[in-house]
Design a protein around this motif. Structure first.
Motif, PDB file in Angstrom:
ATOM      1  N   ARG A   1      17.130 -60.366  19.174  1.00 52.71           N
ATOM      2  CA  ARG A   1      16.787 -60.253  20.593  1.00 52.71           C
ATOM      3  C   ARG A   1      17.308 -58.962  21.224  1.00 52.71           C
ATOM      4  O   ARG A   1      17.012 -58.673  22.382  1.00 52.71           O
ATOM      5  N   ASN A   2      18.069 -58.203  20.459  1.00 47.01           N
ATOM      6  CA  ASN A   2      18.529 -56.905  20.955  1.00 47.01           C
ATOM      7  C   ASN A   2      17.448 -55.840  20.851  1.00 47.01           C
ATOM      8  O   ASN A   2      17.637 -54.717  21.333  1.00 47.01           O
ATOM      9  N   TYR A   3      16.357 -56.164  20.180  1.00 46.29           N
ATOM     10  CA  TYR A   3      15.299 -55.204  19.931  1.00 46.29           C
ATOM     11  C   TYR A   3      14.008 -55.600  20.645  1.00 46.29           C
ATOM     12  O   TYR A   3      13.792 -56.775  20.928  1.00 46.29           O
ATOM     13  N   ALA A   4      13.142 -54.628  20.843  1.00 47.81           N
ATOM     14  CA  ALA A   4      11.753 -54.933  21.150  1.00 47.81           C
ATOM     15  C   ALA A   4      11.048 -55.237  19.831  1.00 47.81           C
ATOM     16  O   ALA A   4      11.543 -54.894  18.750  1.00 47.81           O
ATOM     17  N   MET A   5       9.900 -55.886  19.938  1.00 53.84           N
ATOM     18  CA  MET A   5       9.130 -56.218  18.748  1.00 53.84           C
ATOM     19  C   MET A   5       7.818 -55.454  18.787  1.00 53.84           C
ATOM     20  O   MET A   5       7.116 -55.452  19.801  1.00 53.84           O
ATOM     21  N   GLY A   6       7.508 -54.822  17.679  1.00 60.18           N
ATOM     22  CA  GLY A   6       6.286 -54.031  17.630  1.00 60.18           C
ATOM     23  C   GLY A   6       5.388 -54.434  16.477  1.00 60.18           C
ATOM     24  O   GLY A   6       5.856 -54.920  15.449  1.00 60.18           O
ATOM     25  N   TRP A   7       4.102 -54.234  16.693  1.00 56.50           N
ATOM     26  CA  TRP A   7       3.122 -54.370  15.612  1.00 56.50           C
ATOM     27  C   TRP A   7       2.628 -52.971  15.263  1.00 56.50           C
ATOM     28  O   TRP A   7       2.267 -52.181  16.153  1.00 56.50           O
ATOM     29  N   PHE A   8       2.624 -52.693  13.988  1.00 58.26           N
ATOM     30  CA  PHE A   8       2.104 -51.441  13.454  1.00 58.26           C
ATOM     31  C   PHE A   8       1.073 -51.781  12.386  1.00 58.26           C
ATOM     32  O   PHE A   8       1.013 -52.912  11.911  1.00 58.26           O
ATOM     33  N   ARG A   9       0.289 -50.786  11.992  1.00 59.89           N
ATOM     34  CA  ARG A   9      -0.656 -50.995  10.906  1.00 59.89           C
ATOM     35  C   ARG A   9      -0.747 -49.747  10.051  1.00 59.89           C
ATOM     36  O   ARG A   9      -0.501 -48.639  10.517  1.00 59.89           O
ATOM     37  N   GLN A  10      -1.108 -49.982   8.793  1.00 56.86           N
ATOM     38  CA  GLN A  10      -1.236 -48.876   7.851  1.00 56.86           C
ATOM     39  C   GLN A  10      -2.466 -49.088   6.992  1.00 56.86           C
ATOM     40  O   GLN A  10      -2.538 -50.061   6.236  1.00 56.86           O
ATOM     41  N   ALA A  11      -3.415 -48.186   7.132  1.00 55.73           N
ATOM     42  CA  ALA A  11      -4.625 -48.209   6.327  1.00 55.73           C
ATOM     43  C   ALA A  11      -4.387 -47.387   5.054  1.00 55.73           C
ATOM     44  O   ALA A  11      -3.510 -46.520   5.030  1.00 55.73           O
ATOM     45  N   PRO A  12      -5.166 -47.649   4.008  1.00 54.36           N
ATOM     46  CA  PRO A  12      -4.982 -46.896   2.754  1.00 54.36           C
ATOM     47  C   PRO A  12      -5.076 -45.391   2.974  1.00 54.36           C
ATOM     48  O   PRO A  12      -6.006 -44.899   3.611  1.00 54.36           O
ATOM     49  N   GLY A  13      -4.096 -44.678   2.470  1.00 53.69           N
ATOM     50  CA  GLY A  13      -4.100 -43.231   2.574  1.00 53.69           C
ATOM     51  C   GLY A  13      -3.690 -42.678   3.917  1.00 53.69           C
ATOM     52  O   GLY A  13      -3.739 -41.460   4.133  1.00 53.69           O
TER      53      GLY A  13
ATOM     54  N   GLU B   1      -0.917 -42.855   7.493  1.00 59.22           N
ATOM     55  CA  GLU B   1       0.431 -43.186   7.908  1.00 59.22           C
ATOM     56  C   GLU B   1       0.425 -44.472   8.744  1.00 59.22           C
ATOM     57  O   GLU B   1      -0.581 -44.858   9.340  1.00 59.22           O
ATOM     58  N   ARG B   2       1.582 -45.105   8.776  1.00 59.40           N
ATOM     59  CA  ARG B   2       1.741 -46.294   9.604  1.00 59.40           C
ATOM     60  C   ARG B   2       1.649 -45.884  11.066  1.00 59.40           C
ATOM     61  O   ARG B   2       2.282 -44.923  11.494  1.00 59.40           O
ATOM     62  N   GLU B   3       0.857 -46.641  11.851  1.00 57.53           N
ATOM     63  CA  GLU B   3       0.656 -46.290  13.238  1.00 57.53           C
ATOM     64  C   GLU B   3       0.961 -47.450  14.160  1.00 57.53           C
ATOM     65  O   GLU B   3       0.809 -48.618  13.808  1.00 57.53           O
ATOM     66  N   PHE B   4       1.369 -47.093  15.359  1.00 61.21           N
ATOM     67  CA  PHE B   4       1.720 -48.068  16.385  1.00 61.21           C
ATOM     68  C   PHE B   4       0.479 -48.793  16.884  1.00 61.21           C
ATOM     69  O   PHE B   4      -0.573 -48.182  17.081  1.00 61.21           O
ATOM     70  N   VAL B   5       0.644 -50.100  17.137  1.00 64.45           N
ATOM     71  CA  VAL B   5      -0.441 -50.900  17.702  1.00 64.45           C
ATOM     72  C   VAL B   5      -0.034 -51.447  19.067  1.00 64.45           C
ATOM     73  O   VAL B   5      -0.725 -51.237  20.054  1.00 64.45           O
ATOM     74  N   ALA B   6       1.087 -52.166  19.105  1.00 64.47           N
ATOM     75  CA  ALA B   6       1.521 -52.781  20.357  1.00 64.47           C
ATOM     76  C   ALA B   6       2.989 -53.160  20.237  1.00 64.47           C
ATOM     77  O   ALA B   6       3.510 -53.307  19.133  1.00 64.47           O
TER      78      ALA B   6
ATOM     79  N   THR C   1      -4.044 -58.314  22.181  1.00 68.65           N
ATOM     80  CA  THR C   1      -3.029 -58.776  23.126  1.00 68.65           C
ATOM     81  C   THR C   1      -1.776 -59.173  22.361  1.00 68.65           C
ATOM     82  O   THR C   1      -1.859 -59.974  21.428  1.00 68.65           O
ATOM     83  N   ILE C   2      -0.647 -58.621  22.756  1.00 73.16           N
ATOM     84  CA  ILE C   2       0.629 -59.003  22.162  1.00 73.16           C
ATOM     85  C   ILE C   2       1.312 -59.981  23.108  1.00 73.16           C
ATOM     86  O   ILE C   2       1.253 -59.822  24.341  1.00 73.16           O
ATOM     87  N   SER C   3       1.934 -61.007  22.531  1.00 72.75           N
ATOM     88  CA  SER C   3       2.638 -62.009  23.337  1.00 72.75           C
ATOM     89  C   SER C   3       3.810 -62.539  22.540  1.00 72.75           C
ATOM     90  O   SER C   3       3.937 -62.251  21.344  1.00 72.75           O
ATOM     91  N   ARG C   4       4.680 -63.293  23.221  1.00 69.89           N
ATOM     92  CA  ARG C   4       5.813 -63.863  22.506  1.00 69.89           C
ATOM     93  C   ARG C   4       6.104 -65.257  23.018  1.00 69.89           C
ATOM     94  O   ARG C   4       5.827 -65.612  24.145  1.00 69.89           O
TER      95      ARG C   4
END
Length: 120
Positions: free
Chosen positions: A30-42, A44-49, A69-72
């Motif tokens: 809980r000390n951190y924010a939570m992020g979703w990232f994605r990485q397609a073949p070939g 770099e990993r990129e930010f989503v939300a 939509t990101i939720s928790r």
């Protein structure tokens, strides 16, 4: 230490929907924010939300605004990514991370990833 476990990926047709889940555990998540990232073949990993646990402040990549939509759920220690109007370009391995902001280097913990494949 923080442990993250993603689920919910799969194969979907273009225009369809999926919901990803990320369950967090450990004494400090809980000390951190939570992020979703994605990485397609070939690529770099990129930010989503991203979202914060306390007030639920959110941030999105331009490419997903209006579709994702990101939720928790604080009681379940779970962060969700609801994805609508999916496109083949959304195909990637999706990772949940604990950290801050939009840069992968600012995230200290990662889950194992879940594959999302969008067919045309």
């Amino acid at each position: 230490q923080v442990q993250l476990v993603e689920s919910g990926g799969g194969l979907v047709q273009a225009g369809g929907s999926l919901r990803l889940s990320c369950v967090a555990s450990g004494p400090t998540f809980r000390n951190y924010a939570m992020g979703w990232f994605r990485q397609a073949p070939g690529k770099e990993r990129e930010f989503v939300a991203a979202i914060t646990w306390n007030i639920g402040s959110t941030n999105y990549a331009d490419s997903v605004v209006g579709r994702f939509t990101i939720s928790r759920d604080n009681a379940k220690n779970t962060v969700y990514l609801s994805m609508n109007s999916l496109k083949p370009a959304d195909t990637a391995v999706y990772y949940c991370g604990a950290g801050w902001g939009e840069r992968t280097r600012d995230y200290d913990y990662w889950g194992q990833g879940t594959q999302v494949t969008v067919s045309s």
